[in-house]
Design a protein around this motif. Structure first.
Motif, PDB file in Angstrom:
ATOM      1  N   THR A   1      -5.527  40.695  -1.053  1.00  0.00           N
ATOM      2  CA  THR A   1      -5.450  42.155  -1.142  1.00  0.00           C
ATOM      3  C   THR A   1      -6.277  42.831  -0.051  1.00  0.00           C
ATOM      4  O   THR A   1      -5.964  43.925   0.376  1.00  0.00           O
ATOM      5  CB  THR A   1      -5.905  42.687  -2.522  1.00  0.00           C
ATOM      6  N   LEU A   2      -7.335  42.138   0.396  1.00  0.00           N
ATOM      7  CA  LEU A   2      -8.137  42.731   1.476  1.00  0.00           C
ATOM      8  C   LEU A   2      -7.382  42.720   2.804  1.00  0.00           C
ATOM      9  O   LEU A   2      -7.531  43.603   3.628  1.00  0.00           O
ATOM     10  CB  LEU A   2      -9.453  41.964   1.652  1.00  0.00           C
ATOM     11  N   LEU A   3      -6.594  41.669   2.981  1.00  0.00           N
ATOM     12  CA  LEU A   3      -5.871  41.512   4.251  1.00  0.00           C
ATOM     13  C   LEU A   3      -4.406  41.784   4.008  1.00  0.00           C
ATOM     14  O   LEU A   3      -3.711  40.935   3.476  1.00  0.00           O
ATOM     15  CB  LEU A   3      -5.979  40.076   4.745  1.00  0.00           C
ATOM     16  N   LYS A   4      -3.981  42.939   4.383  1.00  0.00           N
ATOM     17  CA  LYS A   4      -2.556  43.160   4.173  1.00  0.00           C
ATOM     18  C   LYS A   4      -1.791  42.546   5.344  1.00  0.00           C
ATOM     19  O   LYS A   4      -2.311  42.421   6.441  1.00  0.00           O
ATOM     20  CB  LYS A   4      -2.278  44.651   4.065  1.00  0.00           C
ATOM     21  N   GLY A   5      -0.591  42.139   5.058  1.00  0.00           N
ATOM     22  CA  GLY A   5       0.285  41.727   6.148  1.00  0.00           C
ATOM     23  C   GLY A   5       0.139  40.298   6.634  1.00  0.00           C
ATOM     24  O   GLY A   5       0.222  40.033   7.814  1.00  0.00           O
ATOM     25  N   GLY A   6      -0.130  39.382   5.714  1.00  0.00           N
ATOM     26  CA  GLY A   6       0.080  37.973   6.041  1.00  0.00           C
ATOM     27  C   GLY A   6      -0.930  37.303   6.955  1.00  0.00           C
ATOM     28  O   GLY A   6      -0.797  36.123   7.252  1.00  0.00           O
TER      29      GLY A   6
ATOM     30  N   ILE B   1     -18.438  36.398  -0.226  1.00  0.00           N
ATOM     31  CA  ILE B   1     -17.541  35.349   0.301  1.00  0.00           C
ATOM     32  C   ILE B   1     -16.177  35.925   0.649  1.00  0.00           C
ATOM     33  O   ILE B   1     -15.655  35.707   1.747  1.00  0.00           O
ATOM     34  CB  ILE B   1     -17.400  34.208  -0.730  1.00  0.00           C
ATOM     35  N   THR B   2     -15.576  36.677  -0.269  1.00  0.00           N
ATOM     36  CA  THR B   2     -14.225  37.169   0.005  1.00  0.00           C
ATOM     37  C   THR B   2     -14.243  38.158   1.177  1.00  0.00           C
ATOM     38  O   THR B   2     -13.386  38.106   2.043  1.00  0.00           O
ATOM     39  CB  THR B   2     -13.597  37.827  -1.235  1.00  0.00           C
ATOM     40  N   ARG B   3     -15.257  39.046   1.202  1.00  0.00           N
ATOM     41  CA  ARG B   3     -15.326  40.001   2.315  1.00  0.00           C
ATOM     42  C   ARG B   3     -15.549  39.283   3.633  1.00  0.00           C
ATOM     43  O   ARG B   3     -15.056  39.688   4.677  1.00  0.00           O
ATOM     44  CB  ARG B   3     -16.480  40.994   2.107  1.00  0.00           C
ATOM     45  N   LYS B   4     -16.338  38.230   3.575  1.00  0.00           N
ATOM     46  CA  LYS B   4     -16.647  37.538   4.815  1.00  0.00           C
ATOM     47  C   LYS B   4     -15.405  36.847   5.378  1.00  0.00           C
ATOM     48  O   LYS B   4     -15.183  36.847   6.586  1.00  0.00           O
ATOM     49  CB  LYS B   4     -17.758  36.516   4.586  1.00  0.00           C
ATOM     50  N   ILE B   5     -14.613  36.278   4.501  1.00  0.00           N
ATOM     51  CA  ILE B   5     -13.374  35.642   4.968  1.00  0.00           C
ATOM     52  C   ILE B   5     -12.515  36.692   5.671  1.00  0.00           C
ATOM     53  O   ILE B   5     -12.034  36.482   6.791  1.00  0.00           O
ATOM     54  CB  ILE B   5     -12.607  35.017   3.789  1.00  0.00           C
ATOM     55  N   ALA B   6     -12.366  37.841   5.023  1.00  0.00           N
ATOM     56  CA  ALA B   6     -11.550  38.904   5.618  1.00  0.00           C
ATOM     57  C   ALA B   6     -12.150  39.353   6.950  1.00  0.00           C
ATOM     58  O   ALA B   6     -11.437  39.563   7.930  1.00  0.00           O
ATOM     59  CB  ALA B   6     -11.442  40.080   4.649  1.00  0.00           C
ATOM     60  N   HIS B   7     -13.473  39.453   6.986  1.00  0.00           N
ATOM     61  CA  HIS B   7     -14.160  39.893   8.199  1.00  0.00           C
ATOM     62  C   HIS B   7     -13.949  38.896   9.347  1.00  0.00           C
ATOM     63  O   HIS B   7     -13.690  39.285  10.482  1.00  0.00           O
ATOM     64  CB  HIS B   7     -15.647  40.047   7.885  1.00  0.00           C
ATOM     65  N   LEU B   8     -14.067  37.617   9.035  1.00  0.00           N
ATOM     66  CA  LEU B   8     -13.890  36.592  10.067  1.00  0.00           C
ATOM     67  C   LEU B   8     -12.491  36.683  10.675  1.00  0.00           C
ATOM     68  O   LEU B   8     -12.307  36.547  11.876  1.00  0.00           O
ATOM     69  CB  LEU B   8     -14.093  35.196   9.460  1.00  0.00           C
ATOM     70  N   ILE B   9     -11.516  36.917   9.817  1.00  0.00           N
ATOM     71  CA  ILE B   9     -10.134  36.964  10.297  1.00  0.00           C
ATOM     72  C   ILE B   9      -9.886  38.248  11.082  1.00  0.00           C
ATOM     73  O   ILE B   9      -9.365  38.225  12.196  1.00  0.00           O
ATOM     74  CB  ILE B   9      -9.157  36.860   9.101  1.00  0.00           C
ATOM     75  N   ARG B  10     -10.323  39.364  10.492  1.00  0.00           N
ATOM     76  CA  ARG B  10     -10.001  40.661  11.102  1.00  0.00           C
ATOM     77  C   ARG B  10     -10.848  40.960  12.332  1.00  0.00           C
ATOM     78  O   ARG B  10     -10.348  41.312  13.391  1.00  0.00           O
ATOM     79  CB  ARG B  10     -10.192  41.772  10.083  1.00  0.00           C
ATOM     80  N   ALA B  11     -12.175  40.810  12.163  1.00  0.00           N
ATOM     81  CA  ALA B  11     -13.056  41.267  13.237  1.00  0.00           C
ATOM     82  C   ALA B  11     -13.295  40.189  14.292  1.00  0.00           C
ATOM     83  O   ALA B  11     -13.564  40.487  15.441  1.00  0.00           O
ATOM     84  CB  ALA B  11     -14.383  41.731  12.651  1.00  0.00           C
TER      85      ALA B  11
END
Ligand SMILES: Nc1ncnc2c1ncn2[C@@H]1O[C@H](COP(=O)(O)OP(=O)(O)OP(=O)(O)O)[C@@H](O)[C@H]1O
Ligand SMILES: [Mg+2]
Length: 708
Positions: free
Chosen positions: A70-75, A33-43
């Motif tokens: 912590t996975l997504l630095k910079g807001g 779940i946490t990785r996927k959230i970061a992935h959706l935002i970043r990728a």
């Protein structure tokens, strides 16, 4: 994708349609779940505010938010909505107040408030002997969790008793509407009704949410299932993760078959199974698999790990509850001092809150720092409830439950007869009690002196309310109110001792500080989230406070290196290097209530035959077993929290309701693979005690050095 195995990566990268991850404990579901959230935002460039992640506890929500942070630095994660189902429901209702059939500033009733309302109805209809408010509330709650309206509950009632409860349910809902209040279940049921019936609202929410993720999905109830469905709409962009073996909220209406139902509703559902456990040593995993093998399954799962066999698990047999606690405390202190084991790496888990007390005593006696989750809720304390009730009245003058709580706090000499007349007058005019106090016609029903007292109270409330509304910071008005009623003086006069009075005022001060902090947070949120009509009204603060349970509050005080004490329910989703699973006895785990259910079922001749059906599979599928199965899952949750070491304890005797009773070992101990269990023989009892003594000496020595 680093630090994800291929299956996990598949789950993270599948962003187009519905996805179910079904897997055992410690296999990385929450990580997905946490990785996927970061992935959706970043990728995929999905804005954080278009992602909603739902969990079951405030602690889990906060941890998830921190991990994504912590996975997504910079807001880029700002605006991400991670919350519990209930907080999400509350926020939705605040944005859709009118559509949801509420008025601005609605109150949130906790179980005690709800019981107060029901008690009134039971008294009025002379039903006080027929059913307790708590039992009635439990039935009503189940109806709400199954999205049954009072009328349907009445039409499907099997017998007079059910019909009576359904009728009560209808009256209870009417009262809530009159008080402009919701109970906890309404935080799910009302949004469901709104989204189902109001197409505009539904489309608004479906457009707002690009992806929805749910952790611990096996614990969703019928209403929560519908809520998820309505929020994601036909597009079905969701990710839910769960483990049917960890479903432990059946008693609150959870339906693990929601996992299976998904396939029917979403034919394109992708299902990913994870099988590698990254948390526990092989021995712990074998114990967990051995135990849960006694339950029937929705999905067949195999869990393996490559962390090595690890230490054998132990069973410590103790004389009584005090001995159990002393042994565990002594061992914890000993390993801390001799093996440098941090206190914070250790958890003591138990079935019921009352089991915590001896452990607290024993840990305190050895000066071992600990941290208790749950227990007597901060919000259950009288002084906190008093101030909260004033707060609620300022926020919502129609909150009669709050009015009744504080009408004589501090003492105003307003007697029950006066209150009854006031209530009758208010009911006739369909007025809230607080408004009735100030009504000019009330004078016809009450003597002057009583009238004066009520008017004075109404005046005070009205004055403070306008101050709270005018002020930029409503909390200041609350502080002023606490001063004005001299709540400190009331505490001094009513607490058993001066120390107790001070403690109470400390709690009040804590509450106010906390409110201040929430106010600042809410103001910051509102500034960020321009679409929110919420602002920082007092009612929002009150609702937020009501939703925070004691876990949340104590987590704030967490920090430091401390042993964790908590119930098995509270431990879900967490992990600890060292776990003590205490009180492994019949009637504790499995809990007494589940045993009674099994006995009742066995006593009914027509169901006895059913008990054989599970025999050939070795699974416990007989009549009356659902409670036992849930207890078994709880035990499974406990075992799978452990990473390196696992220790079970049980007592031979225990004091229960003032008498000492003999305790049987829990059936679950016998279900564990014996080869993986080490039972130190009872002569080692004195060993542990010797260690305790040695530890105390060591501690004293250490103290000598650190004090200088
Ligand atoms: N691919 C991986 N590589 C290394 N460590 C991992 C991996 N996946 C998960 N972990 C670690 O394994 C542990 C368990 O993960 P997580 O808490 O996500 O499991 P879970 O399936 O949610 O467990 P539970 O069912 O108890 O909620 C965590 O410490 C996590 O960091
Ligand atoms: Mg998890």
């Amino acid at each position: 994708m680093p630090s994800l195995n291929p299956r996990q990566a598949e789950a993270v990268e599948h962003t187009g349609g519905p996805l179910l991850v079904i897997a055992g404990a410690g296999s990385g579901k929450t990580r997905v779940i946490t990785r996927k959230i970061a992935h959706l935002i970043r990728a995929h460039g999905v804005p954080a505010h278009a992602i909603v992640a739902l969990t079951f506890t405030n602690k889990a929500a906060r941890e998830m938010k921190a991990r994504v942070g912590t996975l997504l630095k910079g807001g880029s994660g700002r605006g991400l909505k991670v919350s519990t189902f209930h907080t999400f429901g509350l926020n939705l209702l605040r944005r859709e107040v009118e559509g949801a059939g509420l008025r601005l500033g609605f109150s949130l009733f906790d179980a005690e408030d709800a019981a107060t309302v029901l008690k009134e109805h039971l008294r009025e209809h002379a039903l006080a002997d027929a059913v307790t408010p708590a039992a009635a509330l439990a039935r009503i709650s189940r109806w709400k969790n199954d999205l049954m309206e009072p009328a349907r509950a009445a039409s499907t009632a099997d017998d007079d008793f059910e019909a009576m409860l359904a009728d009560l349910y209808g009256r209870y809902q009417q009262s809530l509407t009159a008080y402009n209040a919701c109970d906890f279940d309404d935080l799910i049921a009302r949004p469901v009704r709104l989204l189902r019936d109001d197409r505009d609202a539904r489309e608004r929410w479906q457009n707002r949410i690009r992806h929805l993720l749910v952790d611990e999905y096996q614990d969703t109830n019928g209403a929560q299932y519908e809520l998820v469905r309505l929020l994601v709409g036909p597009r079905g962009a969701f990710t839910v993760v769960g483990d049917d073996d960890q479903s432990i909220y059946a008693w609150r209406g959870a339906r693990p078959d929601n996992l299976a139902r998904l396939r029917d509703h979403y034919p394109t559902l992708r299902v990913v199974m994870l099988e590698q456990n990254y948390r526990s040593s092989a021995r712990i995993l074998k114990l967990a698999n051995g135990l849960i093998g006694h339950n029937p399954h929705l999905f067949d799962k195999r869990l393996w790990c490559d962390l090595g066999p690890g230490e054998p698990a132990r069973v410590l047999v103790c004389r009584d509850e005090a001995h159990e606690a002393e042994r565990v405390a002594a061992e914890i202190q000993h390993t801390h001092l001799t093996k440098d084991r941090p206190y914070g790496s250790i958890a003591i888990l138990y079935r019921s809150n009352h089991q915590a007390r001896p452990f607290e005593q024993a840990l305190r006696a050895l000066s071992v720092p600990y941290f208790l989750s749950g227990g007597t809720s901060f919000f259950a304390r009288a002084e906190v409830k008093d101030v909260m009730a004033y707060l609620r009245l300022l926020a919502n003058p129609a909150d009669d439950a709050a009015f009744l709580r504080v009408v004589n706090v501090p003492r105003r000499e307003i007697g029950p007869t006066t209150l009854q007349r006031l209530a009758a007058f208010a009911a006739e005019g369909e007025l809230p009690l607080a408004a009735a106090c100030a009504d000019p016609l009330l004078g016809e029903h009450l003597p002057k002196r009583q009238l004066g007292r009520l008017a004075e109270l109404a005046g005070l409330l009205a004055e403070q309310r306008s101050q709270a509304q005018a002020a930029a910071n409503p909390v200041a008005a609350v502080r002023a109110l606490v001063e004005r009623i001299d709540y400190a003086g009331w505490c001094r006069d009513n607490a058993p001792s001066r120390a107790a009075a001070e403690r109470r005022m400390d709690n009040v001060a804590d509450l106010l500080d906390w409110l201040e902090r929430l106010h600042r947070e809410a103001a910051a949120d509102a500034a960020k989230d321009a679409g929110s009509a919420a602002g920082t009204r007092l009612s929002d603060l009150v609702a937020r406070l009501t939703l925070l349970d004691v876990l949340e509050r104590q987590d704030e005080a967490e920090g430091g290196d401390r042993v964790h004490l908590m119930t098995l329910h509270a431990a879900k989703g967490l992990e600890f290097p060292h776990v003590y699973l205490v009180g492994m006895e019949e009637a504790l785990l499995p809990h007494r209530s589940s045993l009674e259910e099994a006995e009742d079922a066995a006593a009914r001749p027509e169901t006895v035959a059913d008990t054989d059906t599970g025999a050939d599979t070795g699974a416990d599928t007989g009549a009356g077993q659902t409670g036992i199965q849930e207890e078994r899952r709880l035990c499974y949750v406990g075992i799978t929290r452990a990473r390196q070491s696992l220790t079970f304890t049980r007592a031979r005797r225990r004091r229960r309701y003032g008498e000492t009773v003999t305790c049987e070992p829990s059936r679950f101990l016998a279900e564990l693979p014996a080869a993986e269990l080490h039972q130190p023989d009872s002569t080692q009892r004195s060993d542990a005690e010797a260690r305790a003594h040695g530890s105390a000496q060591l501690a004293a020595l250490k103290g000598l050095f650190t004090d200088r």
